[in-house]
Design a protein around this motif. Structure first.
Motif, PDB file in Angstrom:
ATOM      1  N   UNK A 110     -57.468 -87.747  41.938  1.00 47.65           N
ATOM      2  CA  UNK A 110     -57.130 -86.380  41.553  1.00 47.65           C
ATOM      3  C   UNK A 110     -56.249 -86.484  40.317  1.00 47.65           C
ATOM      4  N   UNK A 111     -56.744 -85.975  39.202  1.00 49.25           N
ATOM      5  CA  UNK A 111     -56.018 -86.082  37.935  1.00 49.25           C
ATOM      6  C   UNK A 111     -54.919 -85.042  37.781  1.00 49.25           C
ATOM      7  N   UNK A 112     -54.874 -84.061  38.675  1.00 52.88           N
ATOM      8  CA  UNK A 112     -53.912 -82.978  38.525  1.00 52.88           C
ATOM      9  C   UNK A 112     -52.718 -83.114  39.453  1.00 52.88           C
ATOM     10  N   UNK A 113     -51.954 -82.031  39.537  1.00 53.64           N
ATOM     11  CA  UNK A 113     -50.784 -82.048  40.418  1.00 53.64           C
ATOM     12  C   UNK A 113     -50.857 -80.974  41.503  1.00 53.64           C
ATOM     13  N   UNK A 114     -51.998 -80.281  41.588  1.00 54.77           N
ATOM     14  CA  UNK A 114     -52.187 -79.276  42.631  1.00 54.77           C
ATOM     15  C   UNK A 114     -52.809 -79.949  43.848  1.00 54.77           C
ATOM     16  N   UNK A 115     -52.039 -80.829  44.456  1.00 56.45           N
ATOM     17  CA  UNK A 115     -52.500 -81.584  45.619  1.00 56.45           C
ATOM     18  C   UNK A 115     -51.281 -81.901  46.486  1.00 56.45           C
ATOM     19  N   UNK A 116     -51.471 -82.423  47.687  1.00 60.29           N
ATOM     20  CA  UNK A 116     -50.321 -82.666  48.574  1.00 60.29           C
ATOM     21  C   UNK A 116     -49.284 -83.637  48.014  1.00 60.29           C
ATOM     22  N   UNK A 117     -49.654 -84.463  47.042  1.00 58.19           N
ATOM     23  CA  UNK A 117     -48.693 -85.385  46.442  1.00 58.19           C
ATOM     24  C   UNK A 117     -47.893 -84.724  45.326  1.00 58.19           C
ATOM     25  N   UNK A 118     -48.436 -83.643  44.757  1.00 58.81           N
ATOM     26  CA  UNK A 118     -47.772 -82.973  43.653  1.00 58.81           C
ATOM     27  C   UNK A 118     -47.842 -83.737  42.352  1.00 58.81           C
ATOM     28  N   UNK A 119     -48.751 -84.668  42.241  1.00 53.09           N
ATOM     29  CA  UNK A 119     -48.923 -85.485  41.045  1.00 53.09           C
ATOM     30  C   UNK A 119     -50.279 -86.170  41.116  1.00 53.09           C
ATOM     31  N   UNK A 120     -50.785 -86.685  40.011  1.00 52.75           N
ATOM     32  CA  UNK A 120     -52.071 -87.384  40.043  1.00 52.75           C
ATOM     33  C   UNK A 120     -51.995 -88.617  40.943  1.00 52.75           C
TER      34      UNK A 120
END
Length: 319
Positions: free
Chosen positions: A88-98
């Motif tokens: 995931x290249x973005x930050x809209x994920x559960x990690x908040x970062x790629x």
């Protein structure tokens, strides 16, 4: 992040994409300074997958993950490297970062060439050179990496010179090396896809052979001889390999002679790189940007690298 938080975040990300999988952390890497690395086991569809999850640190920034992702995609099936499983290249994920998740390759990662005995060392050195030649046959345009941002240095020398300037007063030998490099910088050569940190400490060894090349976050378009010089620079101890024979092997594999002067220039720049990593790491620890004691310990490596830099400038062999 705690192990359970890492596992939960990846499991939630997979679930949002329709993957009914269970995730648990099986360990965390204790080497490497540029990214946070966890070992995970993903149970999906009745099968367990052992994988490696990588997250950027504040120091490395998100671009390191995106570049590594692009490099793994570019070299897949062409050079030995872990397969990319999810990213995931973005930050809209559960990690908040790629982040990225790649397959875990069985084997060991020797710190340097000196960790290996003969004849394994010679066989692995040949493997490394053949792998490097295969890598440099890949068009740099195949690397779908993030765009270079405003103000980024257009050359490798400028990249390190600018960063060293930010560190204040430099040791005399380092200032002299930057002067020499600027005066003797070779004319641009064909650009190739380069690894950027091609050395034994970034290779997995299994059954006496090179199984995979790791840590592609510094990949990009560049002079292929930068990889060749860096491969045998004794970051820790002298490599103990027949470099002349290996350079000739590389030349035969690529079908082009290796310019000795150009290779020497990249070797000098390699020790400038080593000194920069030492100085920057020590400064980051001293200013409280990291509490990793390994950064503080880099102060003890600096005199060795400066000594080797001076010897290389003088044309002396490192022993």
């Amino acid at each position: 992040m705690a192990d359970e938080d890492v596992a939960g975040a990846l499991q939630a990300w997979l679930a949002a994409r329709g993957e009914d999988a269970g995730v648990r952390c099986t360990g965390r890497a204790t080497v490497g300074l540029s990214q946070d690395t966890w070992f995970v086991r993903v149970d999906r569809e009745g099968a367990a997958v052992d994988a490696v999850l990588r997250l950027p640190t504040p120091a490395s920034g998100p671009r390191a993950i995106r570049t590594q992702r692009a490099a793994l995609q570019a070299v897949a099936g062409r050079v030995p490297a872990p397969g990319l499983l999810w990213h995931d290249d973005g930050d809209d994920n559960p990690f908040g970062r790629p982040f990225l998740v790649m397959e875990r390759i069985a084997g060991t990662v020797p710190v340097g060439w000196h960790d290996l005995g003969e004849p394994e060392r010679a066989a692995l050195a040949a493997d490394a050179v053949d792998t490097l030649a295969a890598l440099h046959r890949i068009a740099p345009g195949d690397l779908d990496a993030p765009e270079v941002g405003p103000g980024e240095a257009p050359t490798e020398l400028e990249f390190y010179a600018r960063r060293l300037e930010r560190l204040g007063e430099l040791p005399a030998v380092l200032r002299g090396a930057l002067w020499w490099l600027a005066r003797h910088e070779p004319a641009p050569l064909r650009s190739a896809l380069v690894h950027g940190d091609f050395r034994m400490g970034n290779m997995i060894v299994a059954d006496g052979r090179l199984a995979a090349v790791l840590d592609w976050e510094m990949a990009g378009a560049g002079d292929p001889l930068s990889d060749l010089a860096w491969c045998f620079i004794p970051v820790w101890e002298p490599a103990g390999v027949d470099e002349a024979a290996l350079v000739e092997r590389y030349a035969q594999a690529t079908g082009a002679p290796v310019d000795a002067g150009r290779l020497h220039w990249h070797r000098v720049l390699g020790y400038v790189r080593c000194a920069y990593y030492n100085l920057a790491g020590v400064r980051a620890f001293a200013r409280g940007h990291s509490d990793d004691l390994r950064l503080a310990a880099l102060a003890h490596q600096l005199p060795v690298h400066l000594d080797r830099l001076a010897a290389t400038l003088a044309g002396e062999a490192i022993t």
